[in-house]
Scaffold this motif. Structure first.
Motif, short mmCIF file in Angstrom:
data_model
loop_
_atom_site.label_atom_id
_atom_site.label_comp_id
_atom_site.label_asym_id
_atom_site.label_seq_id
_atom_site.Cartn_x
_atom_site.Cartn_y
_atom_site.Cartn_z
N VAL A 187 0.86 -1.18 0.00
CA VAL A 187 0.00 0.00 0.00
C VAL A 187 0.90 1.23 0.00
CG1 VAL A 187 -1.79 1.28 1.24
CG2 VAL A 187 -1.84 -1.22 1.22
N VAL A 188 0.58 2.18 -0.90
CA VAL A 188 1.34 3.42 -1.02
C VAL A 188 0.40 4.57 -0.70
CG1 VAL A 188 2.67 4.90 -2.59
CG2 VAL A 188 2.75 2.40 -2.85
N ASP A 189 0.80 5.41 0.25
CA ASP A 189 0.01 6.59 0.63
C ASP A 189 0.93 7.81 0.59
OD1 ASP A 189 -1.73 8.46 1.66
OD2 ASP A 189 -1.96 7.49 3.61
N ILE A 190 0.71 8.66 -0.40
CA ILE A 190 1.53 9.86 -0.58
C ILE A 190 0.90 10.98 0.23
CG2 ILE A 190 2.45 11.54 -2.22
CD1 ILE A 190 2.13 9.24 -4.34
N GLY A 191 1.57 11.37 1.28
CA GLY A 191 1.09 12.46 2.12
C GLY A 191 1.79 13.75 1.74
#
Length: 187
Positions: free
Chosen positions: A11-15
């Protein structure tokens, strides 16, 4: 994150300030969790002070991303799922929607070639053009090019030809974990 994923998943979450990348599977749980020290806001402030950014700025941002990603020894990525504003906006752009439509975006398979095409568009337009785009939120238009560049470099790092877009974020996954993912509760 939508339908259950069997086998390895990343899972990739770009904040804004960082990018979270979490790998694991249902059987063994989380195997690796990394917080990369570059996010859409921080990267924009560092490299893209004006839009469109210069080729030199894009190259410098890519070098930093590749350098940071090269230091990580990941387990097998498996299915890559991207959450957050960047992948959902990119999916809407690829689908040529005139507004964000969660039903069409959730589960969309974003191909690397489509991401590359949209990234080229984002890196060659000024801020006014991006703000006028129907699916780009005007307040996020300035950070979308960097977020998209980060997503492309993560895909390149995993040698992924595509990823799945989820409108549900990491908090949704935590909630499922707390409630127990019995399959009976869907929000």
């Amino acid at each position: 994150l939508g339908a259950a994923v069997d086998g390895p998943c990343t899972v990739v979450d770009i904040g804004g300030g960082s990018t979270e990348v979490i790998s694991g599977d249902r059987r063994s749980g989380i195997e690796r969790q990394i917080s990369l020290d570059i996010g859409a806001v921080r990267g924009t402030e560092r490299y893209f002070s004006s839009l469109p950014p210069s080729a030199a700025s894009v190259d410098e941002a890519r070098r930093e991303l590749r350098s940071e990603l090269a230091t990580i020894a990941w387990p097998k990525a498996g299915r890559i799922v991207a959450v957050g504003g960047t992948p959902t906006t990119l999916a809407a752009m690829v689908l040529q929607l005139d507004r964000i439509d969660v039903a069409k975006i959730d589960g969309f398979e974003l191909q690397r070639s489509s991401l590359k095409e949209q990234l080229h568009y984002l890196l060659t337009r000024d801020l006014a053009v991006l703000r006028a785009h129907p699916v780009i939120h005007p307040a996020r238009a300035d950070i979308l090019p960097m977020g998209s560049l980060i997503l492309e470099e993560v895909m390149n790092s995993f040698k992924a030809s595509s990823l799945q877009v989820s409108v549900r974020g990491l908090r949704y996954g935590l909630l499922l974990d707390v409630l127990g993912d019995s399959g009976d509760w869907h929000g």
